[in-house]
Design an enzyme around this catalytic site. Structure first.
Site, PDB file in Angstrom:
ATOM      1  CG  HIS A  64      -1.100  -8.542   8.164  1.00  0.00           C
ATOM      2  ND1 HIS A  64      -1.933  -7.929   9.071  1.00  0.00           N
ATOM      3  CD2 HIS A  64      -0.579  -9.611   8.809  1.00  0.00           C
ATOM      4  CE1 HIS A  64      -1.907  -8.585  10.211  1.00  0.00           C
ATOM      5  NE2 HIS A  64      -1.095  -9.618  10.075  1.00  0.00           N
ATOM      6  CB  THR A  65      -3.863  -7.606   1.437  1.00  0.00           C
ATOM      7  OG1 THR A  65      -4.751  -6.694   2.088  1.00  0.00           O
ATOM      8  CG2 THR A  65      -4.467  -9.003   1.441  1.00  0.00           C
ATOM      9  CB  CYS A  66      -1.748  -2.987   3.674  1.00  0.00           C
ATOM     10  SG  CYS A  66      -3.464  -2.494   3.457  1.00  0.00           S
ATOM     11  CG  PHE A  67       1.780  -4.398   6.018  1.00  0.00           C
ATOM     12  CD1 PHE A  67       2.330  -3.128   5.979  1.00  0.00           C
ATOM     13  CD2 PHE A  67       0.647  -4.599   6.790  1.00  0.00           C
ATOM     14  CE1 PHE A  67       1.776  -2.085   6.704  1.00  0.00           C
ATOM     15  CE2 PHE A  67       0.082  -3.572   7.520  1.00  0.00           C
ATOM     16  CZ  PHE A  67       0.646  -2.305   7.477  1.00  0.00           C
ATOM     17  CB  SER A 106      -0.933   0.004   1.212  1.00  0.00           C
ATOM     18  OG  SER A 106      -0.173  -0.058   2.407  1.00  0.00           O
TER      19      SER A 106
END
Length: 202
Positions: free
Chosen positions: A168-171, A147
């Site tokens: 944790h898709t943002c990371f 992100s």
């Protein structure tokens, strides 16, 4: 708020119509989890509503909505993006480890053995589970983005052996419990990738 008792501490309501009649619903210890989930959703969506609506309208001008209604979001992305063959050597060489894991740790060796056993669709679902997308950058895994810009794939030691892996898709991070056997790791990985679409919040 998530980690502390908020009873009689905060004067919050479900304002911004986080739910019908929200301005009249006080946030309590019992409903704070719902409040946090709705607030995060509202904050993520409010800035892109107009752009998203324009994108969807344009998409449906090109593709009949009845043709795509049979797919869930993950399946639709695979249909649109295609199913490129994943280069496991590139993936592994561009992966970071945290929490005590390293490339030669037994759980990590089992992790990569499990990924090798996966068929290509399962590998794409794993990638999608952890990064939010099944698309591989043209330049390979070294160019994965999170992100906030470039962010390598990461596996972190986390949780109890009874837990499923969490993403944790943002990371671009997979939280992987220290399973005691390859068979348990393989089974838990398959369950997480094939039957869940949840992610952790930080």
């Amino acid at each position: 708020m998530k980690d502390n008792d908020i009873e009689d501490m905060l004067d919050l309501t479900f304002t911004r119509e986080l739910k019908p009649g929200g301005a009249n619903i006080p946030v309590s210890e019992k409903n704070k989890k719902e409040y946090i989930e709705r607030m995060v959703k509202w904050r993520i969506e409010r800035g892109v509503v107009q752009q998203t609506e324009s994108l969807v309208r344009g998409f449906y001008e090109v593709v009949d909505s009845r043709l795509v209604s049979v797919f869930d979001a993950r399946e639709l992305e695979l249909v649109i993006a295609g199913t490129a063959e994943i280069d496991l050597v590139d993936w592994r060489s561009n992966t970071d480890y945290r929490g005590g894991y390293h490339d030669n740790h037994i759980v990590i060796r089992w992790f990569w053995a499990a990924v090798e056993r996966f068929n290509n669709e399962q590998r794409l679902r794993l990638l999608q589970f952890v990064t939010g997308t099944s698309s591989i950058p043209y330049e390979g895994f070294s160019s994965l983005r999170g992100s906030n810009g470039p962010r390598r794939f990461c596996v972190e030691k986390w949780g109890k052996v009874t837990s499923l892996p969490r993403a944790h898709t943002c990371f671009n991070r997979l939280d992987l419990p220290p399973y005691p056997s390859f068979s348990m790791l393989h089974e838990k990985m398959l369950t997480a990738v094939e039957e869940t679409s949840t992610f952790g919040l930080e």
